[in-house]
Scaffold this motif. Structure first.
Motif, PDB file in Angstrom:
ATOM      1  N   GLU A  62      14.676   4.741   5.882  1.00 39.37           N
ATOM      2  CA  GLU A  62      15.105   4.472   4.509  1.00 39.37           C
ATOM      3  C   GLU A  62      14.251   5.254   3.516  1.00 39.37           C
ATOM      4  O   GLU A  62      14.723   5.666   2.463  1.00 39.37           O
ATOM      5  CB  GLU A  62      14.991   2.969   4.208  1.00 39.37           C
ATOM      6  N   GLU A  63      12.981   5.470   3.878  1.00 41.64           N
ATOM      7  CA  GLU A  63      12.051   6.128   2.959  1.00 41.64           C
ATOM      8  C   GLU A  63      12.324   7.622   2.821  1.00 41.64           C
ATOM      9  O   GLU A  63      11.945   8.236   1.828  1.00 41.64           O
ATOM     10  CB  GLU A  63      10.602   5.917   3.436  1.00 41.64           C
TER      11      GLU A  63
ATOM     12  N   SER B  22       5.822   2.971   7.408  1.00 43.57           N
ATOM     13  CA  SER B  22       5.472   1.596   7.012  1.00 43.57           C
ATOM     14  C   SER B  22       4.647   1.594   5.728  1.00 43.57           C
ATOM     15  O   SER B  22       4.843   0.744   4.846  1.00 43.57           O
ATOM     16  CB  SER B  22       4.683   0.907   8.131  1.00 43.57           C
TER      17      SER B  22
ATOM     18  N   SER C  92       6.947   2.379   2.831  1.00 38.92           N
ATOM     19  CA  SER C  92       7.807   1.230   2.543  1.00 38.92           C
ATOM     20  C   SER C  92       7.034   0.131   1.821  1.00 38.92           C
ATOM     21  O   SER C  92       7.509  -0.438   0.829  1.00 38.92           O
ATOM     22  CB  SER C  92       8.392   0.692   3.856  1.00 38.92           C
ATOM     23  N   ALA C  93       5.829  -0.164   2.305  1.00 42.51           N
ATOM     24  CA  ALA C  93       5.004  -1.200   1.675  1.00 42.51           C
ATOM     25  C   ALA C  93       4.623  -0.802   0.250  1.00 42.51           C
ATOM     26  O   ALA C  93       4.605  -1.639  -0.661  1.00 42.51           O
ATOM     27  CB  ALA C  93       3.750  -1.440   2.510  1.00 42.51           C
ATOM     28  N   SER C  94       4.343   0.486   0.056  1.00 44.74           N
ATOM     29  CA  SER C  94       3.979   0.968  -1.281  1.00 44.74           C
ATOM     30  C   SER C  94       5.157   0.860  -2.236  1.00 44.74           C
ATOM     31  O   SER C  94       4.992   0.508  -3.410  1.00 44.74           O
ATOM     32  CB  SER C  94       3.497   2.421  -1.202  1.00 44.74           C
ATOM     33  N   ALA C  95       6.351   1.166  -1.726  1.00 47.95           N
ATOM     34  CA  ALA C  95       7.551   1.093  -2.568  1.00 47.95           C
ATOM     35  C   ALA C  95       7.823  -0.340  -3.015  1.00 47.95           C
ATOM     36  O   ALA C  95       8.266  -0.584  -4.145  1.00 47.95           O
ATOM     37  CB  ALA C  95       8.755   1.652  -1.813  1.00 47.95           C
ATOM     38  N   SER C  96       7.541  -1.309  -2.133  1.00 44.47           N
ATOM     39  CA  SER C  96       7.778  -2.714  -2.474  1.00 44.47           C
ATOM     40  C   SER C  96       6.576  -3.353  -3.172  1.00 44.47           C
ATOM     41  O   SER C  96       6.632  -4.522  -3.559  1.00 44.47           O
ATOM     42  CB  SER C  96       8.117  -3.508  -1.211  1.00 44.47           C
ATOM     43  N   LYS C  97       5.480  -2.582  -3.287  1.00 39.84           N
ATOM     44  CA  LYS C  97       4.250  -3.037  -3.957  1.00 39.84           C
ATOM     45  C   LYS C  97       3.690  -4.312  -3.327  1.00 39.84           C
ATOM     46  O   LYS C  97       3.154  -5.186  -4.011  1.00 39.84           O
ATOM     47  CB  LYS C  97       4.501  -3.238  -5.451  1.00 39.84           C
ATOM     48  N   ASP C  98       3.837  -4.383  -2.003  1.00 34.85           N
ATOM     49  CA  ASP C  98       3.315  -5.517  -1.241  1.00 34.85           C
ATOM     50  C   ASP C  98       1.878  -5.188  -0.832  1.00 34.85           C
ATOM     51  O   ASP C  98       1.642  -4.438   0.120  1.00 34.85           O
ATOM     52  CB  ASP C  98       4.194  -5.747  -0.006  1.00 34.85           C
ATOM     53  N   LYS C  99       0.909  -5.730  -1.561  1.00 30.80           N
ATOM     54  CA  LYS C  99      -0.494  -5.353  -1.362  1.00 30.80           C
ATOM     55  C   LYS C  99      -0.990  -5.650   0.048  1.00 30.80           C
ATOM     56  O   LYS C  99      -1.726  -4.858   0.646  1.00 30.80           O
ATOM     57  CB  LYS C  99      -1.375  -6.062  -2.389  1.00 30.80           C
TER      58      LYS C  99
END
Length: 409
Positions: free
Chosen positions: A37-38, A347, A350-357
Motif C-alpha cells: 500500500e505504501e 512497516s 505504514s506506521a509513520s503514515a498512521s502516526k502510531d508512535k
C-alpha cells in the motif's frame, strides 16, 4: 576518536529530512518491484531533469536503466552496492547531494545503479577480481591482456595513489602522488579501473559514522608531463555523479605556480560544493590544520615514520572464492536479510503514515536490528566475493570489518 554525526546523516535527521528519506524509500521499493500500500502511489517513469541541470547526462542513464534492467536486477545491484554500509546512509548521500530534491536524487541513484552494473561492473568485476586478476593478466601471452595487467599493477607498485591513516575527523586519507603519473603510460581503461578500485577500497575503511575521506594530492615535483585531463574528468564524474557526498576535504599540497593555469580549467568543471572542499597547502603546518603532525608521513614532512610498500598478491589468498557453494549459501542469506529490511521498511512507512508512535518505535527497533545484522553478515560473505587487496594483506582491513592503520597505537 569520537566522531560527531553531521546534519542530514543517520541519527541526525530533522523531521523534514526523515520524510524525504521515507519518500525516497517508497520510490526505491516501487522500482525494486515490492508491492505494498505504501508504494502503490509512487511512480518514477516520467522523472527527468532539465538539460541545464544535468551535467553528467543522468536523466538519459536513468531512463536507460528502467528500460534495460528488471526490477529484481536493480534491487540486487542496490544491495550489492550497500555492502557493509547502512542502506539509509547510502540513500541520504544522494539526497544531500541533490539538496533534498527527492526526484533529482532518485534519478542520480538509479543512473548510478546502471553505471555500476552495466558500464564499470564494480562488484562483478573490479572488486571481485581485483589485484589477483591483474597479476594473472600480467603473465599472459596475449599482449593486450598482458598490458592490462601491467598497467594496473604498475600503479599499485608505484603507489600512485595509496590509503594510509586518518585525519582529525577520523576520515581515511588517500594520498595521490601526482608526479608518479605520466600521460599515456597507462590506458584510459586501466586508469579508470584503478580509480574505481581505490574509491571502493576506501569505502571498506569507513567505520560508522564516518562517511567521507580526505584526499591529499601531493604536487611536489609536479610538471606539465604529469598533467592528464581525461582521468581528472573521470574522477570528477565519479565523485559528483556516482559517489556523492564521499569527499570530506581535498588538499592540493605543494602545487607549483605553473599549476595555477591548470587549476583554473579544472575548477570550472567542478560543482561549487566540491570546489568548496578544495584547500591548498604549502607545508606540513598547513596540513596540520587537517591531519595531526604525528599522522603526516615523513614524505609529506610530517613525523610519522611510514613508507608505502606494495605487497604482491599471495598464492591461495583468494581460496575462499573457489568455494562457490558456500558463497551461494551466504549470498542467499544476505538477500533474505535484505528482503526482511524491505518488509521492515514497509512497516516503518505504514506506521509513520498512521502516526502510531508505538508502531513506529517497534518498526524502527526491528529495522535497526536487521541493518546491524546485514552489516555483520557482509564481513562473513566478503572473502567469498571480493578479491583480497593490499590492505587485507597488510592487515589494515581486518576480517571482521575493523580498520587498523596504527597497530600498537
Amino acid at each position: 576518536m569520537p566522531v560527531d554525526q553531521p546534519p542530514g546523516t543517520v541519527g541526525n535527521l530533522t523531521h523534514e529530512q526523515e520524510a524525504k528519506l521515507q519518500e525516497f524509500w517508497k520510490l526505491a521499493l516501487k522500482t525494486f518491484g515490492v508491492k505494498s500500500e505504501e508504494t502503490k502511489q509512487s511512480s518514477v517513469s516520467s522523472f527527468n531533469v532539465a538539460d541545464d541541470d544535468d551535467k553528467h547526462g543522468q536523466s538519459r542513464e536513468f531512463q536507460q536503466a528502467l528500460a534495460d534492467m528488471s526490477p529484481e536486477e536493480i534491487r540486487v545491484t542496490y544491495w550489492n552496492m550497500v555492502k557493509h554500509d547502512n542502506p539509509d546512509s547510502l540513500f541520504l548521500r544522494f539526497l544531500r547531494a541533490r539538496k533534498w530534491n527527492v526526484k533529482k536524487a532518485f534519478i542520480m541513484f538509479i543512473s548510478t545503479i546502471r553505471w555500476r552494473s552495466k558500464e564499470i561492473k564494480v562488484d562483478d568485476d573490479i572488486m571481485r577480481n581485483g589485484e589477483a586478476l591483474a597479476q594473472k593478466q600480467s603473465q599472459s601471452a596475449d599482449p593486450a591482456e598482458k598490458k592490462k595487467g601491467q598497467d594496473f599493477l604498475d600503479q599499485m607498485r608505484l603507489g600512485k595513489s595509496y590509503l594510509h591513516g586518518v585525519d582529525k575527523n577520523g576520515r581515511p586519507i588517500c594520498v595521490v602522488r601526482v608526479r608518479m603519473h605520466k600521460a599515456g603510460e597507462q590506458s584510459e581503461e586501466s586508469l579508470e579501473r584503478f580509480t574505481v578500485y581505490v574509491i571502493e577500497t576506501t569505502r571498506m575503511m569507513l567505520p560508522p559514522p564516518v562517511e567521507t575521506a580526505t584526499i591529499v594530492f601531493d604536487m611536489s615535483n609536479f610538471s606539465l608531463a604529469n598533467m592528464d585531463y581525461a582521468p581528472v574528468k573521470f574522477m570528477i564524474k565519479c565523485f559528483e555523479a556516482n559517489y556523492p557526498e564521499s569527499l570530506g576535504a581535498v588538499l592540493v599540497h605543494k602545487a607549483p605556480w605553473l599549476f595555477s593555469g591548470v587549476w583554473s580549467i579544472i575548477k570550472g568543471w567542478l560543482d561549487p560544493v566540491v570546489a568548496g572542499k578544495v584547500h591548498f597547502t604549502k607545508n606540513a603546518s598547513d596540513l596540520e590544520k587537517f591531519i595531526p603532525r604525528d599522522r603526516i608521513v615523513k614524505e609529506l614532512e610530517g613525523s610519522e615514520n611510514w613508507e608505502y610498500k606494495y605487497v604482491e598478491p599471495q598464492p591461495d589468498e583468494n581460496k575462499a572464492m573457489e568455494d562457490t557453494a558456500k558463497r551461494d549459501v551466504l549470498v542467499a542469506e544476505r538477500q533474505e536479510i535484505a528482503k526482511e529490511i524491505q518488509d521492515a521498511t514497509v512497516s516503518w512507512l505504514s506506521a509513520s503514515a498512521s502516526k502510531d508512535k508505538e508502531a513506529i518505535s517497534l518498526a524502527e527497533e526491528r529495522r535497526n536490528g536487521l541493518i546491524n545484522r546485514l552489516r555483520e553478515h557482509y564481513w562473513v560473505l566478503d572473502p567469498y566475493i571480493r578479491s583480497r587487496s593490499l590492505y587485507d594483506r597488510t592487515n589494515v582491513i581486518k576480517g571482521d570489518g575493523k580498520v587498523e592503520f596504527y597497530p600498537g597505537a
